[in-house]
Design a protein around this motif. Structure first.
Motif, PDB file in Angstrom:
ATOM      1  N   VAL A 121       0.833  -1.207   0.000  1.00 17.85           N
ATOM      2  CA  VAL A 121       0.000   0.000   0.000  1.00 17.85           C
ATOM      3  C   VAL A 121       0.866   1.255   0.000  1.00 17.85           C
ATOM      4  CG1 VAL A 121      -1.606   1.342   1.421  1.00 17.85           C
ATOM      5  CG2 VAL A 121      -2.017  -1.090   1.030  1.00 17.85           C
ATOM      6  N   PRO A 173       0.163   3.276  -4.180  1.00 18.05           N
ATOM      7  CA  PRO A 173      -1.103   3.892  -3.777  1.00 18.05           C
ATOM      8  C   PRO A 173      -2.148   3.786  -4.887  1.00 18.05           C
ATOM      9  CG  PRO A 173       0.507   5.564  -4.371  1.00 18.05           C
ATOM     10  CD  PRO A 173       1.240   4.261  -4.363  1.00 18.05           C
ATOM     11  N   TRP A 225      -8.652  -3.965  -1.886  1.00 16.86           N
ATOM     12  CA  TRP A 225      -9.141  -4.367  -0.566  1.00 16.86           C
ATOM     13  C   TRP A 225     -10.140  -5.520  -0.671  1.00 16.86           C
ATOM     14  CZ3 TRP A 225      -6.208  -3.452   3.246  1.00 16.86           C
ATOM     15  CH2 TRP A 225      -5.396  -2.315   3.256  1.00 16.86           C
ATOM     16  N   ARG A 260      -3.240   0.909  -9.451  1.00 16.58           N
ATOM     17  CA  ARG A 260      -2.466   1.395  -8.313  1.00 16.58           C
ATOM     18  C   ARG A 260      -1.046   1.730  -8.763  1.00 16.58           C
ATOM     19  NH1 ARG A 260      -5.168   0.348  -3.431  1.00 16.58           N
ATOM     20  NH2 ARG A 260      -3.260   0.934  -2.348  1.00 16.58           N
TER      21      ARG A 260
END
Length: 218
Positions: free
Chosen positions: A150, A154, A165, A212
């Protein structure tokens, strides 16, 4: 281990930022992706024996071509060479992820991991003999892997949040099912679920990872 292997894949992302998390997952679980194929072919064997260890009802009676140390080293080298086109660093990380599977299994399993296919010396430090210790150590590894990923990758959009998630939640649900659920009904069921799970988690990780981080992915 189960989420312990995912933890190593997640933690490897900063070391190979251009490699998709999906491929990192495939590398970390590669030995367990090949294993169901050999189970179905009758080359390797597992038995369902509730109580064999406190954590799992599975007794791994013969799996020299996937879970011996020599086989793990060979798979590691082959996997790294197969992805050498991604660069030496990426290939090295992927190869080491394959090898890490044997190391984590050696910590968790009772002595059932041979050093080479014909070896009578079996390795295993028996973490699975204690459910609380297994959950504590594997949970800590998983939390650390998630935190590292994480931090270095990000979310770039809402899909990156929800997909990632969701993957983490599903991994934890699958882990809880392994711990608290009934023994599997048959060896073929173990193999088919293992194959399906390997594909599902790899594709899901690839999808989440596309949304991400900032680096270009290969």
């Amino acid at each position: 281990m189960f989420v312990g292997h995912a933890a190593v894949a997640l933690a490897a992302k900063p070391l190979a930022p251009r490699v998709s998390l999906g491929l990192l997952f495939v590398a970390a679980y590669w030995i367990d992706i090949v294993w169901p194929v050999l189970l179905l072919a009758g080359v390797e064997r597992v038995e369902i024996r509730p109580g064999d260890t406190a954590f799992t009802p599975l007794a791994f009676v013969h799996y020299p071509w996937t879970h011996s140390l020599a086989a793990a080293v060979a798979w590691s080298a082959l996997f790294g060479l197969a992805f050498l086109r991604l660069g030496k660093r990426a290939a090295l990380v992927l190869g080491l992820l394959v090898a890490s599977h044997w190391v984590l299994d050696a910590i968790a399993h009772r002595p059932d991991l041979p050093l080479w296919p014909a070896s009578e010396l079996l390795i295993g430090f028996g973490l699975w003999n204690s459910v609380p210790a297994t959950m504590l150590i594997e949970g800590a590894l998983f939390a650390a892997g998630v935190a590292i990923y994480v931090r270095h990758a990000p979310a770039r959009d809402r899909t990156g949040v929800v997909a990632f998630w969701g993957l983490i939640g599903f991994l934890l649900l699958a882990y809880a099912g392994n711990v608290m659920g009934p023994p599997p009904p048959s060896v073929p069921a173990i193999a088919y679920v293992g194959l399906a799970g390997g594909v599902l988690f790899a594709v899901w990780a690839w999808w989440a990872d596309r949304h991400r981080g900032r680096a270009r992915r290969q």
